[in-house]
Design a protein around this motif. Sequence first.
Motif, PDB file in Angstrom:
ATOM      1  N   ILE A 164     -94.546 -88.423  41.294  1.00  0.00           N
ATOM      2  CA  ILE A 164     -93.540 -87.524  41.355  1.00  0.00           C
ATOM      3  C   ILE A 164     -92.721 -87.568  42.780  1.00  0.00           C
ATOM      4  CG2 ILE A 164     -93.428 -84.882  41.887  1.00  0.00           C
ATOM      5  CD1 ILE A 164     -95.873 -84.554  40.194  1.00  0.00           C
ATOM      6  N   ILE A 165     -91.407 -87.644  42.567  1.00  0.00           N
ATOM      7  CA  ILE A 165     -90.532 -87.680  43.617  1.00  0.00           C
ATOM      8  C   ILE A 165     -90.516 -86.393  44.571  1.00  0.00           C
ATOM      9  CG2 ILE A 165     -88.311 -88.357  44.504  1.00  0.00           C
ATOM     10  CD1 ILE A 165     -87.913 -90.058  41.939  1.00  0.00           C
ATOM     11  N   ARG A 166     -91.058 -86.410  45.715  1.00  0.00           N
ATOM     12  CA  ARG A 166     -90.894 -85.566  46.644  1.00  0.00           C
ATOM     13  C   ARG A 166     -89.694 -85.639  47.667  1.00  0.00           C
ATOM     14  NH1 ARG A 166     -96.596 -85.593  45.482  1.00  0.00           N
ATOM     15  NH2 ARG A 166     -97.528 -83.526  45.100  1.00  0.00           N
ATOM     16  N   GLU A 167     -89.054 -84.668  47.928  1.00  0.00           N
ATOM     17  CA  GLU A 167     -88.186 -84.813  48.986  1.00  0.00           C
ATOM     18  C   GLU A 167     -88.756 -83.913  49.924  1.00  0.00           C
ATOM     19  OE1 GLU A 167     -83.945 -84.097  48.069  1.00  0.00           O
ATOM     20  OE2 GLU A 167     -84.528 -84.007  45.961  1.00  0.00           O
ATOM     21  N   SER A 168     -88.228 -84.014  51.283  1.00  0.00           N
ATOM     22  CA  SER A 168     -88.772 -83.298  52.256  1.00  0.00           C
ATOM     23  C   SER A 168     -87.599 -83.116  53.675  1.00  0.00           C
ATOM     24  CB  SER A 168     -90.088 -83.856  52.921  1.00  0.00           C
ATOM     25  OG  SER A 168     -89.931 -85.022  53.797  1.00  0.00           O
ATOM     26  N   ASP A 169     -87.540 -82.486  54.445  1.00  0.00           N
ATOM     27  CA  ASP A 169     -86.755 -82.342  55.747  1.00  0.00           C
ATOM     28  C   ASP A 169     -87.284 -83.238  56.709  1.00  0.00           C
ATOM     29  OD1 ASP A 169     -88.611 -80.631  57.771  1.00  0.00           O
ATOM     30  OD2 ASP A 169     -88.861 -80.022  55.857  1.00  0.00           O
ATOM     31  N   ILE A 170     -86.702 -83.522  57.773  1.00  0.00           N
ATOM     32  CA  ILE A 170     -86.931 -84.622  58.673  1.00  0.00           C
ATOM     33  C   ILE A 170     -88.385 -84.116  59.406  1.00  0.00           C
ATOM     34  CG2 ILE A 170     -84.687 -85.606  58.998  1.00  0.00           C
ATOM     35  CD1 ILE A 170     -84.617 -84.141  61.520  1.00  0.00           C
ATOM     36  N   HIS A 171     -88.552 -82.953  59.655  1.00  0.00           N
ATOM     37  CA  HIS A 171     -89.612 -82.508  60.242  1.00  0.00           C
ATOM     38  C   HIS A 171     -90.814 -82.009  59.370  1.00  0.00           C
ATOM     39  CE1 HIS A 171     -87.072 -81.853  63.806  1.00  0.00           C
ATOM     40  NE2 HIS A 171     -86.298 -81.157  63.313  1.00  0.00           N
ATOM     41  N   LEU A 220     -92.141 -79.619  51.558  1.00  0.00           N
ATOM     42  CA  LEU A 220     -91.849 -80.389  50.492  1.00  0.00           C
ATOM     43  C   LEU A 220     -91.149 -79.936  49.145  1.00  0.00           C
ATOM     44  CD1 LEU A 220     -95.589 -82.661  50.317  1.00  0.00           C
ATOM     45  CD2 LEU A 220     -93.234 -83.474  50.967  1.00  0.00           C
ATOM     46  N   PHE A 221     -90.166 -80.595  48.424  1.00  0.00           N
ATOM     47  CA  PHE A 221     -89.773 -80.276  47.379  1.00  0.00           C
ATOM     48  C   PHE A 221     -89.843 -80.929  46.169  1.00  0.00           C
ATOM     49  CE2 PHE A 221     -85.412 -80.192  45.140  1.00  0.00           C
ATOM     50  CZ  PHE A 221     -85.744 -78.973  44.283  1.00  0.00           C
ATOM     51  N   ILE A 222     -90.056 -80.692  45.242  1.00  0.00           N
ATOM     52  CA  ILE A 222     -90.250 -81.205  43.723  1.00  0.00           C
ATOM     53  C   ILE A 222     -89.426 -80.544  42.766  1.00  0.00           C
ATOM     54  CG2 ILE A 222     -91.712 -82.138  41.906  1.00  0.00           C
ATOM     55  CD1 ILE A 222     -93.983 -81.682  43.951  1.00  0.00           C
ATOM     56  N   ASP A 223     -88.366 -81.265  42.046  1.00  0.00           N
ATOM     57  CA  ASP A 223     -87.668 -80.791  41.164  1.00  0.00           C
ATOM     58  C   ASP A 223     -88.037 -81.806  39.696  1.00  0.00           C
ATOM     59  OD1 ASP A 223     -85.971 -79.961  38.977  1.00  0.00           O
ATOM     60  OD2 ASP A 223     -84.213 -79.604  40.366  1.00  0.00           O
ATOM     61  N   ILE A 267     -82.673 -73.468  50.764  1.00  0.00           N
ATOM     62  CA  ILE A 267     -83.616 -74.532  51.208  1.00  0.00           C
ATOM     63  C   ILE A 267     -83.276 -75.784  50.746  1.00  0.00           C
ATOM     64  CG2 ILE A 267     -86.057 -75.223  51.125  1.00  0.00           C
ATOM     65  CD1 ILE A 267     -86.808 -72.183  51.181  1.00  0.00           C
ATOM     66  N   ILE A 268     -82.991 -75.932  49.565  1.00  0.00           N
ATOM     67  CA  ILE A 268     -82.589 -77.360  48.757  1.00  0.00           C
ATOM     68  C   ILE A 268     -81.242 -77.823  49.554  1.00  0.00           C
ATOM     69  CG2 ILE A 268     -81.976 -78.379  46.647  1.00  0.00           C
ATOM     70  CD1 ILE A 268     -83.716 -76.355  45.180  1.00  0.00           C
ATOM     71  N   LYS A 269     -80.231 -76.886  49.511  1.00  0.00           N
ATOM     72  CA  LYS A 269     -79.122 -76.947  50.146  1.00  0.00           C
ATOM     73  C   LYS A 269     -79.080 -77.457  51.560  1.00  0.00           C
ATOM     74  CE  LYS A 269     -74.590 -74.552  51.244  1.00  0.00           C
ATOM     75  NZ  LYS A 269     -73.952 -73.546  51.282  1.00  0.00           N
ATOM     76  N   TYR A 270     -79.928 -77.037  52.338  1.00  0.00           N
ATOM     77  CA  TYR A 270     -80.014 -77.538  54.077  1.00  0.00           C
ATOM     78  C   TYR A 270     -80.924 -78.293  54.055  1.00  0.00           C
ATOM     79  CZ  TYR A 270     -76.738 -73.527  54.392  1.00  0.00           C
ATOM     80  OH  TYR A 270     -75.652 -72.489  54.126  1.00  0.00           O
ATOM     81  N   SER A 299     -79.713 -76.629  60.390  1.00  0.00           N
ATOM     82  CA  SER A 299     -81.235 -76.452  60.805  1.00  0.00           C
ATOM     83  C   SER A 299     -81.464 -75.053  60.881  1.00  0.00           C
ATOM     84  CB  SER A 299     -81.308 -77.249  61.929  1.00  0.00           C
ATOM     85  OG  SER A 299     -82.769 -77.211  62.464  1.00  0.00           O
ATOM     86  N   LEU A 300     -80.973 -74.228  61.627  1.00  0.00           N
ATOM     87  CA  LEU A 300     -81.224 -72.856  61.755  1.00  0.00           C
ATOM     88  C   LEU A 300     -81.102 -72.166  60.379  1.00  0.00           C
ATOM     89  CD1 LEU A 300     -79.292 -72.081  65.017  1.00  0.00           C
ATOM     90  CD2 LEU A 300     -81.539 -72.160  64.922  1.00  0.00           C
ATOM     91  N   ARG A 301     -80.240 -72.545  59.483  1.00  0.00           N
ATOM     92  CA  ARG A 301     -80.224 -71.630  58.212  1.00  0.00           C
ATOM     93  C   ARG A 301     -81.453 -72.179  57.349  1.00  0.00           C
ATOM     94  NH1 ARG A 301     -73.597 -72.104  57.402  1.00  0.00           N
ATOM     95  NH2 ARG A 301     -72.947 -70.200  58.622  1.00  0.00           N
ATOM     96  N   TYR A 302     -81.617 -73.524  57.694  1.00  0.00           N
ATOM     97  CA  TYR A 302     -82.964 -73.914  56.522  1.00  0.00           C
ATOM     98  C   TYR A 302     -84.197 -73.183  57.242  1.00  0.00           C
ATOM     99  CZ  TYR A 302     -86.523 -77.335  55.259  1.00  0.00           C
ATOM    100  OH  TYR A 302     -87.650 -77.885  54.365  1.00  0.00           O
TER     101      TYR A 302
END
Length: 278
Positions: free
Chosen positions: A16-23, A27-30, A134-137, A146-149
């Motif tokens: 499963i491919i997980r995306e994440s922010d730099i910090h 974790l996000f999975i679609d 969250i996906i967008k930012y 970063s603040l909006r995220y």
Amino acid sequence: MKVVFDSEYEDLENSIIRESDIHKFCLFIDASGSNSKEAIYDLHWHEWIEITYIIEGSMTVETTLGVFEVNPNEVMVIGSRALHKIIGAKGAYRYQCFHVNIGFVTQFMNPNYIVNQVVKIKDNESILMNLQNIIKYMKHDDIVSSLRYKSNLLNLIASCIENIGYYDSYYEHDIFENILFYIGQHYQQQLQLYDVATYFHYTTQHISFMFKKNMSTTFLSYLTRLRLDKANLLLKTTNKTIIEIALESGFSSERSFIMQFKKEYGTTPAKYRKIKKE
């Protein structure tokens, strides 16, 4: 502040491919596809807050707080340390799953509001907006994004807590969840029923009764299951020897590990590893 990543959970399913922010806050999975039969994720827990939005298909979530049927356009929230089993229905599916690092949450609030809690959300317009933002930012690191995220992550958690309703679980349920968490923290040691009973100031008979009542199993069966799950993960993701895996998973010896593993999976750990790596 960077939060330590739970690498074991991150690597649980390499397919499963997980995306994440730099910090590593989230974790996000679609994921999408089709199940030829029911997809079962056995009983487990994790520190992450798991928020799943069903777009197509359905899933059943079994927890100590009840069984939830989650259908399209519904959101399921599984709090930190909440014991749960997930069954994906046969047929086409698509879902978006967000795992929020509990370390991020604790910077802003007492995490106990979301610990051991589960809730299905039907009226989810604001939550869906947070999820899409969250996906967008997530992949942007400029100050505004970063603040909006972060604000959308916090709004998401606030909405989850609001839907939970701040209710307190029954005292016995809280105690049993704490017992399960304690076992999850110490199963790699030579843990005995007596150790758990002593720590929680109960008799061994009462702890055994709680397992039978809440999970229809025994303390030893549950403990062995945790150890086998850990061993299964190590067999698939490391090159450690069988005896190293046995001891790291909490088994007293290689022989004991092989016997329990063969009983559960019908083959030896070495043969199982070979099959999984082919």
